[in-house]
Design a protein around this motif. Structure first.
Motif, PDB file in Angstrom:
ATOM      1  N   SER A 178      39.598  42.752  31.523  1.00 22.72           N
ATOM      2  CA  SER A 178      39.204  41.733  30.542  1.00 22.72           C
ATOM      3  C   SER A 178      40.162  40.536  30.522  1.00 22.72           C
ATOM      4  N   LYS A 179      41.392  40.705  31.005  1.00 22.17           N
ATOM      5  CA  LYS A 179      42.336  39.580  30.995  1.00 22.17           C
ATOM      6  C   LYS A 179      41.811  38.411  31.825  1.00 22.17           C
ATOM      7  N   ASN A 189      45.734  42.837  18.791  1.00 21.76           N
ATOM      8  CA  ASN A 189      47.030  42.874  19.448  1.00 21.76           C
ATOM      9  C   ASN A 189      47.704  41.582  19.004  1.00 21.76           C
ATOM     10  N   ASP A 232      37.164  39.845  21.358  1.00 19.59           N
ATOM     11  CA  ASP A 232      37.914  40.720  22.265  1.00 19.59           C
ATOM     12  C   ASP A 232      38.040  42.085  21.582  1.00 19.59           C
ATOM     13  N   TYR A 252      40.363  47.240  21.988  1.00 11.11           N
ATOM     14  CA  TYR A 252      40.938  48.424  21.305  1.00 11.11           C
ATOM     15  C   TYR A 252      39.929  49.078  20.359  1.00 11.11           C
ATOM     16  N   SER A 262      37.115  46.561  27.522  1.00  9.54           N
ATOM     17  CA  SER A 262      38.019  46.943  28.601  1.00  9.54           C
ATOM     18  C   SER A 262      38.044  48.463  28.716  1.00  9.54           C
ATOM     19  N   SER A 317      40.647  49.743  30.292  1.00  6.86           N
ATOM     20  CA  SER A 317      42.075  49.996  30.526  1.00  6.86           C
ATOM     21  C   SER A 317      42.632  51.003  29.540  1.00  6.86           C
ATOM     22  N   LYS A 318      42.336  50.830  28.263  1.00  3.66           N
ATOM     23  CA  LYS A 318      42.966  51.641  27.220  1.00  3.66           C
ATOM     24  C   LYS A 318      42.153  52.907  26.968  1.00  3.66           C
ATOM     25  N   ARG A 378      41.399  47.736  37.104  1.00  2.75           N
ATOM     26  CA  ARG A 378      40.870  46.447  36.640  1.00  2.75           C
ATOM     27  C   ARG A 378      39.384  46.605  36.337  1.00  2.75           C
TER      28      ARG A 378
HETATM   29  C1  LIG Z   1      43.976  41.788  23.167  1.00  2.00           C
HETATM   30  C2  LIG Z   1      43.918  42.083  24.628  1.00  2.00           C
HETATM   31  N1  LIG Z   1      42.907  41.581  25.336  1.00  2.00           N
HETATM   32  C3  LIG Z   1      42.801  41.818  26.656  1.00  2.00           C
HETATM   33  C4  LIG Z   1      43.724  42.594  27.318  1.00  2.00           C
HETATM   34  C5  LIG Z   1      43.576  42.779  28.805  1.00  2.00           C
HETATM   35  O1  LIG Z   1      43.210  44.041  29.171  1.00  2.00           O
HETATM   36  P1  LIG Z   1      42.636  44.375  30.597  1.00  2.00           P
HETATM   37  O2  LIG Z   1      42.740  43.137  31.451  1.00  2.00           O
HETATM   38  O3  LIG Z   1      43.448  45.482  31.113  1.00  2.00           O
HETATM   39  O4  LIG Z   1      41.199  44.762  30.387  1.00  2.00           O
HETATM   40  C6  LIG Z   1      44.794  43.144  26.620  1.00  2.00           C
HETATM   41  C7  LIG Z   1      45.800  43.954  27.331  1.00  2.00           C
HETATM   42  O5  LIG Z   1      46.730  44.472  26.807  1.00  2.00           O
HETATM   43  C8  LIG Z   1      44.890  42.879  25.234  1.00  2.00           C
HETATM   44  O6  LIG Z   1      45.896  43.376  24.503  1.00  2.00           O
END
Ligand SMILES: Cc1ncc(COP(=O)(O)O)c(C=O)c1O
Length: 359
Positions: A91-92, A155, A183, A186, A216, A218-219, A227
């Motif tokens: 997602s970044k 975050n 976003d 989480y 995402s 990721s978490k 990715r």
């Molecule tokens: C608020 C927020 N958005 C997006 C991301 C990006 O996550 P990723 O690129 O791993 O999906 C993070 C990563 O810590 C995040 O804290």
């Protein structure tokens, strides 16, 4: 050259060295990177799809889009068609490029929270637009704004925006012609409060017009190394983004698409991971409190937002002297200068070490 902020993590290096001098080694709670294994069900799917000689679709497989839509319905009460999902290379990438992909540029403001993940600011700058951090949309007056970011759970603070707040953001955006990008990376990690998606009917009234939810894996699924993310929402916006992303080569590798599909179809591994974070959080929180830190917000997500009242860098130093590395709150905005962000993403063994050192 585009003017971008200095990468702030370099400023933490001396404190990392200080914490690393602890006789039992550093406990690094400064970043939210997963440390537990990639679930077997996901690794098998990746391996089974490893013979992938041809170009994958930017739009992703229909199986992947259906798995994402199924997960949104099953876990978050969001009903949408699989056609309204688009895979992301994490997602970044999307946060950083969305303003550019939408054609936002000079003279336009991109809005994001006062305390925020730094990439919303970076995305505005990459597009040549004006980054604007505010929690008060009403103060913007009648100005037309192209894009507003929200992030719940937040975050760095772990704050959850209730449905009523998000409803107000949506109606403000619809009056001002703004797109709302939410976003929600989480969203599966609600503790004292349960997060709600911008696409939930209680928030958007059943219409996804002008709305994008960013997710995402990721978490939730320990897939930061793969990715893997997706965006879902307004059908017209998804189609527009797909067109640009096709031209730009923003394609998720086919084996990762297969792995994502398996992850989104399976809830058992996500529950296991949630339980790990819950236990680490339950251990760290009282240890920090007994050592003089007050925990604020932190109702969801992977971080404890803490303060002992001092300047954030003094708090970073005090904890580094105990061999525990945390992130200073001012990395996320000036309003964070009296807080530190403590991630609950270390191994059980390292979390136990931190708890002992705080006592
Ligand atoms: C608020 C927020 N958005 C997006 C991301 C990006 O996550 P990723 O690129 O791993 O999906 C993070 C990563 O810590 C995040 O804290």
């Amino acid at each position: 050259m585009i003017g971008l902020p200095d990468f702030p993590w370099d400023r933490l290096t001396p404190y990392k060295e200080l914490a690393g001098r602890h006789e039992d080694g550093i406990v690094d709670l400064s970043v939210g990177t997963p440390v537990d294994p990639v679930p077997d069900v996901v690794r098998r799917a990746l391996a089974d799809a490893s013979d992938s000689p041809g170009y994958p679709l930017t739009y992703g497989t229909e199986r992947l889009r259906s798995a994402a839509a199924g997960w949104l319905r099953r876990r978050h009460g969001v009903v949408l068609d699989q056609a309204d999902v688009l895979p992301l290379i994490g997602s970044k990438e999307f946060v950083a490029w969305l303003p550019t992909l939408l054609g936002i540029g000079p003279g336009q403001r991109v809005i994001f929270p006062e305390l925020a993940y730094p990439t919303y600011d970076v995305g505005a700058r990459l597009a040549g637009a004006e980054p604007y951090a505010t929690d008060g949309l009403l103060a913007l007056g009648p100005e037309r704004v192209p894009l507003v970011w929200v992030n719940s759970p937040s975050n760095p603070t772990g704050k959850v925006l209730p449905a009523e707040h998000l409803r107000k953001v949506v109606s403000w955006a619809r009056e001002h012609g703004a797109i709302v990008a939410s976003d929600e990376c989480y969203i599966e990690l609600g503790w004292e409060e349960q997060p709600i998606s911008i696409l939930h009917p209680d928030v958007c009234g059943g219409s996804h017009e002008g709305l994008l939810a960013v997710h995402s894996l990721s978490k939730r699924s320990n897939l930061a190394g793969y990715r893997a993310g997706f965006v879902a929402g307004d059908p017209a916006l998804i189609r527009r983004l797909l067109e640009v992303r096709k031209h730009a080569g923003m394609i998720v590798p086919a084996p990762v698409q297969a792995a994502m599909t398996a992850a989104l179809d399976d809830d058992a591994h996500a529950e296991e991971q949630r339980a790990r974070y819950a236990a680490r959080r339950a251990a760290l929180r009282p240890a920090l409190e007994s050592a003089g830190w007050r925990i604020e917000h932190s109702a969801a997500g992977l971080y404890l937002w803490a303060s002992n009242g001092e300047n954030c860098w003094d708090q970073v130093r005090a904890l580094a002297e105990k061999g525990v590395l945390v992130a200073p709150g001012d990395f996320y905005g000036a309003a964070g200068d009296r807080h530190v962000r403590i991630a609950v993403t270390a191994s059980d063994e390292r979390v136990d070490a931190a708890v002992r050192r705080l006592q």
